[in-house]
Design a protein around this motif. Structure first.
Motif, mmCIF file in Angstrom:
data_model
loop_
_atom_site.group_PDB
_atom_site.id
_atom_site.type_symbol
_atom_site.label_atom_id
_atom_site.label_comp_id
_atom_site.label_asym_id
_atom_site.label_seq_id
_atom_site.Cartn_x
_atom_site.Cartn_y
_atom_site.Cartn_z
ATOM 1 N N VAL A 1 52.212 34.272 27.988
ATOM 2 C CA VAL A 1 51.483 33.629 26.892
ATOM 3 C C VAL A 1 52.437 32.637 26.223
ATOM 4 N N SER A 2 51.867 31.629 25.595
ATOM 5 C CA SER A 2 52.698 30.642 24.908
ATOM 6 C C SER A 2 52.914 31.050 23.460
ATOM 7 N N ALA A 3 53.891 30.428 22.838
ATOM 8 C CA ALA A 3 54.225 30.760 21.447
ATOM 9 C C ALA A 3 53.072 30.465 20.499
ATOM 10 N N ASN A 4 52.193 29.540 20.868
ATOM 11 C CA ASN A 4 51.091 29.160 19.996
ATOM 12 C C ASN A 4 49.821 29.960 20.243
ATOM 13 N N ASP A 5 49.831 30.834 21.235
ATOM 14 C CA ASP A 5 48.629 31.608 21.548
ATOM 15 C C ASP A 5 48.377 32.676 20.490
ATOM 16 N N ASP A 6 47.132 33.081 20.389
ATOM 17 C CA ASP A 6 46.716 34.126 19.460
ATOM 18 C C ASP A 6 47.068 35.489 20.072
ATOM 19 N N ARG A 7 48.162 36.078 19.626
ATOM 20 C CA ARG A 7 48.618 37.330 20.233
ATOM 21 C C ARG A 7 47.647 38.476 19.971
ATOM 22 N N VAL A 8 46.950 38.443 18.852
ATOM 23 C CA VAL A 8 45.979 39.497 18.573
ATOM 24 C C VAL A 8 44.872 39.471 19.614
ATOM 25 N N ARG A 9 44.407 38.274 19.938
ATOM 26 C CA ARG A 9 43.357 38.148 20.961
ATOM 27 C C ARG A 9 43.876 38.625 22.323
ATOM 28 N N HIS A 10 45.100 38.221 22.671
ATOM 29 C CA HIS A 10 45.668 38.655 23.944
ATOM 30 C C HIS A 10 45.829 40.174 23.983
ATOM 31 N N ARG A 11 46.243 40.742 22.872
ATOM 32 C CA ARG A 11 46.432 42.201 22.842
ATOM 33 C C ARG A 11 45.107 42.923 23.014
ATOM 34 N N ASP A 12 44.056 42.403 22.384
ATOM 35 C CA ASP A 12 42.737 43.021 22.531
ATOM 36 C C ASP A 12 42.281 43.005 23.991
ATOM 37 N N VAL A 13 42.476 41.861 24.649
ATOM 38 C CA VAL A 13 42.111 41.760 26.063
ATOM 39 C C VAL A 13 42.955 42.722 26.892
ATOM 40 N N TYR A 14 44.234 42.778 26.596
ATOM 41 C CA TYR A 14 45.153 43.661 27.306
ATOM 42 C C TYR A 14 44.694 45.114 27.211
ATOM 43 N N LEU A 15 44.364 45.560 26.016
ATOM 44 C CA LEU A 15 43.935 46.939 25.843
ATOM 45 C C LEU A 15 42.622 47.216 26.564
ATOM 46 N N ARG A 16 41.687 46.285 26.511
ATOM 47 C CA ARG A 16 40.415 46.498 27.209
ATOM 48 C C ARG A 16 40.629 46.574 28.717
ATOM 49 N N ASN A 17 41.479 45.694 29.243
ATOM 50 C CA ASN A 17 41.734 45.726 30.677
ATOM 51 C C ASN A 17 42.474 46.993 31.091
ATOM 52 N N LEU A 18 43.422 47.431 30.276
ATOM 53 C CA LEU A 18 44.117 48.676 30.589
ATOM 54 C C LEU A 18 43.177 49.874 30.515
ATOM 55 N N GLU A 19 42.261 49.837 29.587
ATOM 56 C CA GLU A 19 41.280 50.916 29.506
ATOM 57 C C GLU A 19 40.446 50.970 30.785
ATOM 58 N N HIS A 20 40.019 49.790 31.254
ATOM 59 C CA HIS A 20 39.271 49.749 32.518
ATOM 60 C C HIS A 20 40.125 50.291 33.657
ATOM 61 N N ALA A 21 41.378 49.852 33.740
ATOM 62 C CA ALA A 21 42.250 50.259 34.844
ATOM 63 C C ALA A 21 42.479 51.770 34.843
ATOM 64 N N THR A 22 42.726 52.340 33.687
ATOM 65 C CA THR A 22 42.985 53.783 33.639
ATOM 66 C C THR A 22 41.744 54.582 34.029
ATOM 67 N N LYS A 23 40.579 54.120 33.607
ATOM 68 C CA LYS A 23 39.347 54.813 33.985
ATOM 69 C C LYS A 23 39.104 54.716 35.481
ATOM 70 N N ALA A 24 39.320 53.526 36.046
ATOM 71 C CA ALA A 24 39.100 53.336 37.477
ATOM 72 C C ALA A 24 40.077 54.161 38.306
ATOM 73 N N ALA A 25 41.310 54.330 37.802
ATOM 74 C CA ALA A 25 42.352 55.021 38.566
ATOM 75 C C ALA A 25 42.313 56.529 38.390
ATOM 76 N N ARG A 26 41.680 57.003 37.354
ATOM 77 C CA ARG A 26 41.776 58.423 37.012
ATOM 78 C C ARG A 26 41.230 59.318 38.121
ATOM 79 N N SER A 27 40.089 58.978 38.664
ATOM 80 C CA SER A 27 39.473 59.847 39.675
ATOM 81 C C SER A 27 40.324 59.932 40.941
ATOM 82 N N ALA A 28 41.169 58.912 41.175
ATOM 83 C CA ALA A 28 42.057 58.922 42.339
ATOM 84 C C ALA A 28 43.389 59.593 42.035
ATOM 85 N N GLY A 29 43.561 60.069 40.815
ATOM 86 C CA GLY A 29 44.807 60.717 40.437
ATOM 87 C C GLY A 29 45.968 59.750 40.324
ATOM 88 N N ILE A 30 45.669 58.500 39.992
ATOM 89 C CA ILE A 30 46.698 57.463 39.921
ATOM 90 C C ILE A 30 47.016 57.134 38.464
#
Length: 261
Positions: free
Chosen positions: A109-138
């Motif tokens: 990300v650049s210094a001028n980017d909205d870090r709050v927005r990036h963090r929100d996207v990051y958390l949503r994507n990680l939530e998706h990833a953990t849910k998708a991986a959980r059933s595989a024990g990953i």
């Protein structure tokens, strides 16, 4: 005693990628890791692992366009669909290769980017990833990376990574503790290992500042290894360093640990 995994993206570059499995096993490694497997068919990699008695410690989810400079997309708005497809691909590979840990890169990300927005996207994507991986024990891993080697990387400090882990509260989300990155950004490695060990899912090493073998530079790795043992960490320690010369020739530091699994 620590258990080490050879990083086949940085080590054994003297030979083509698929030949590095044999080279690592010959030198006494019992596990390997690397950045990405996607240039090869998963069964082809699995065959190399089985042929040489190696464990796959982890690899990374697709990072976007690596060749053009992208370093992950998990924190990048507008790339959510691509991220989800990448997680699907990574889990398909893991199902064949057999690893139980998958590193997800946040992105630049650049210094001028909205870090709050990036963090929100990051958390949503990680939530998706953990849910998708959980059933595989990953387990999904996130890694703070230093700003000298990777300027603009979204996640830089261990306490930031642990805060995200606690906020999401997913049982299969942990933080990758790369001693090289942490020393450059923060130092005080032993204290941070003790503080965060319950939330650490993988450890990596390299000498600081040149990222060569761990017997060079400013980190007293024998002490760090003793600390890791005392904390009860029983996972693999990834050797994510650039050999000064030949990989095998630089493994004097590895002699006391050779063959340990």
């Amino acid at each position: 005693m620590p258990r080490f995994a050879a990083n086949l993206s940085l080590m054994y570059n003297e030979v083509p990628f698929l030949e590095r499995f044999a080279a690592a096993a010959k030198d006494g490694f019992k596990a390997v890791e690397y950045l990405f497997p996607y240039d090869f068919a998963a069964p082809e990699i699995k065959a190399r692992l089985d042929a040489h008695g190696l464990v796959q410690a982890l690899f990374n989810a697709p990072p976007g366009d690596w060749a053009s400079g992208e370093r992950g997309i998990a924190a990048l708005p507008g790339r959510e669909d691509e991220f989800e497809r990448g997680i699907e691909t990574a889990l398909e590979y893991a199902a064949v290769i057999g690893n139980k840990k998958l590193h997800v890169m946040a992105g630049l990300v650049s210094a001028n980017d909205d870090r709050v927005r990036h963090r929100d996207v990051y958390l949503r994507n990680l939530e998706h990833a953990t849910k998708a991986a959980r059933s595989a024990g990953i387990t999904i891993l996130i890694e703070p990376i230093n700003t000298r080697d990777m300027p603009g990387y979204f996640l830089n400090r261990q306490d930031e990574g642990q805060a995200i882990r606690r906020e999401l509260d997913a049982t299969n989300l942990l933080v990758q503790f790369d001693c090289y990155h942490c020393q450059i950004m923060e130092g005080d490695l032993a204290v941070k290992l003790k503080r965060d060990i319950g939330g650490i899912g993988h450890i990596q090493i390299a000498g600081v500042p040149e990222r060569h073998e761990p017997d060079t530079g400013e980190i007293n790795y024998p002490y760090v290894f003793e600390c890791i043992d005392a904390l009860g960490y029983d996972g693999w320690i990834g050797c994510e360093y650039r050999p000064r010369a030949g990989t095998s020739e630089g493994l004097r530091w590895f002699a006391p640990y050779r063959g340990h699994a």
